[in-house]
Design a protein around this motif. Structure first.
Motif, mmCIF file in Angstrom:
data_model
loop_
_atom_site.group_PDB
_atom_site.id
_atom_site.type_symbol
_atom_site.label_atom_id
_atom_site.label_comp_id
_atom_site.label_asym_id
_atom_site.label_seq_id
_atom_site.Cartn_x
_atom_site.Cartn_y
_atom_site.Cartn_z
ATOM 1 N N ASP A 1 -10.546 6.376 -2.775
ATOM 2 C CA ASP A 1 -9.713 6.586 -1.598
ATOM 3 C C ASP A 1 -9.534 5.266 -0.858
ATOM 4 N N LEU A 2 -8.366 5.096 -0.258
ATOM 5 C CA LEU A 2 -8.064 3.884 0.494
ATOM 6 C C LEU A 2 -8.097 4.169 1.989
ATOM 7 N N GLU A 3 -8.218 3.117 2.756
ATOM 8 C CA GLU A 3 -8.145 3.219 4.212
ATOM 9 C C GLU A 3 -6.702 3.525 4.613
ATOM 10 N N ARG A 4 -6.540 4.054 5.805
ATOM 11 C CA ARG A 4 -5.201 4.338 6.335
ATOM 12 C C ARG A 4 -4.369 3.046 6.349
ATOM 13 N N GLY A 5 -3.143 3.130 5.875
ATOM 14 C CA GLY A 5 -2.265 1.967 5.842
ATOM 15 C C GLY A 5 -2.403 1.120 4.582
ATOM 16 N N GLU A 6 -3.313 1.498 3.681
ATOM 17 C CA GLU A 6 -3.461 0.785 2.412
ATOM 18 C C GLU A 6 -2.829 1.637 1.310
ATOM 19 N N TYR A 7 -2.268 0.961 0.304
ATOM 20 C CA TYR A 7 -1.576 1.662 -0.771
ATOM 21 C C TYR A 7 -1.889 1.007 -2.105
ATOM 22 N N TYR A 8 -1.922 1.833 -3.131
ATOM 23 C CA TYR A 8 -1.980 1.309 -4.492
ATOM 24 C C TYR A 8 -0.560 0.939 -4.909
ATOM 25 N N TRP A 9 -0.443 -0.031 -5.801
ATOM 26 C CA TRP A 9 0.871 -0.450 -6.270
ATOM 27 C C TRP A 9 1.640 0.722 -6.855
ATOM 28 N N HIS A 10 0.968 1.571 -7.628
ATOM 29 C CA HIS A 10 1.684 2.675 -8.278
ATOM 30 C C HIS A 10 2.294 3.632 -7.257
ATOM 31 N N GLN A 11 1.746 3.668 -6.031
ATOM 32 C CA GLN A 11 2.304 4.528 -4.994
ATOM 33 C C GLN A 11 3.613 3.968 -4.439
ATOM 34 N N LEU A 12 3.776 2.659 -4.498
ATOM 35 C CA LEU A 12 4.964 2.008 -3.948
ATOM 36 C C LEU A 12 6.107 1.935 -4.955
ATOM 37 N N GLN A 13 5.776 1.895 -6.232
ATOM 38 C CA GLN A 13 6.810 1.799 -7.261
ATOM 39 C C GLN A 13 7.686 3.046 -7.239
ATOM 40 N N GLY A 14 8.998 2.825 -7.270
ATOM 41 C CA GLY A 14 9.952 3.920 -7.269
ATOM 42 C C GLY A 14 10.427 4.332 -5.883
ATOM 43 N N LEU A 15 9.781 3.813 -4.821
ATOM 44 C CA LEU A 15 10.215 4.170 -3.471
ATOM 45 C C LEU A 15 11.525 3.460 -3.127
ATOM 46 N N GLN A 16 12.356 4.136 -2.350
ATOM 47 C CA GLN A 16 13.612 3.567 -1.876
ATOM 48 C C GLN A 16 13.302 2.538 -0.786
ATOM 49 N N VAL A 17 14.022 1.427 -0.793
ATOM 50 C CA VAL A 17 13.819 0.367 0.197
ATOM 51 C C VAL A 17 15.073 0.246 1.049
#
Length: 179
Positions: A98-114
């Motif tokens: 588990d990560l701290e609030r505001g931290e993300y794994y790369w795989h969670q960011l891939q595919g997100l709309q920017v």
């Protein structure tokens, strides 16, 4: 050894077997975890092969020079160990810490709309194709969008990254569309 029933969406790539090491079934591993030897803590590895993901058991692993070496369980021959080389290593998502609030794994960011709200206008830059490590900071590689361009946006929350909403699938950035 093959588990064709394993959905690849459950897996996260954490490294790669690169080449054989020695003559007794050891292989070199390039780890994407930080620190690099965290990959040795995962109890079950999956290797991507021609028929899908295959379970891989290791019975020893350690730092060696600037990298890692591992011994594949039941393999004590260099030629047999070669079959595992140049293949990605993955683990199931439930083994990810588990990560701290505001931290993300790369795989969670891939595919997100920017999206950028630069100068009060909304600009669709496309989606995060991948992440890139540069040494100074990580970088979002964003492709598509209204103009079809590829953009490299420094992953600096509070500076260029204004908000990440995983549920909505959107990253809001403060980035000039001209760049």
């Amino acid at each position: 050894m093959t588990d064709s029933g394993r959905p690849s969406e459950e897996l996260v790539t954490v490294g790669r077997v690169t080449t054989v090491y020695g003559v007794r079934g050891w292989v070199k591993v390039h780890s994407y975890t930080e620190p690099m030897d965290n990959i040795l803590q995962f109890p079950k590895w999956w290797l991507q092969g021609p028929k899908g993901w295959e379970a891989l058991e290791i019975d020893a692993g350690k730092r060696h020079g600037k990298g890692l070496i591992v011994h594949v369980k039941g393999i004590d021959d260099r030629d047999l160990a070669a079959q595992f080389c140049q293949r990605d290593i993955a683990i199931t998502r439930d083994f990810m810490p588990d990560l701290e609030r505001g931290e993300y794994y790369w795989h969670q960011l891939q595919g997100l709309q920017v999206i950028s709200h630069f100068d009060g206008e909304e600009h669709d830059f496309g989606t995060v194709a991948r992440m890139m490590e540069t040494g100074a900071n990580d970088v979002l590689v964003v492709r598509g969008g209204a103009d079809g361009r590829e953009r490299l946006i420094p992953y600096l929350p509070g500076q260029f990254i204004a908000n990440i909403d995983l549920e909505a699938g959107i990253i809001t950035v403060d980035w000039d569309p001209a760049f």
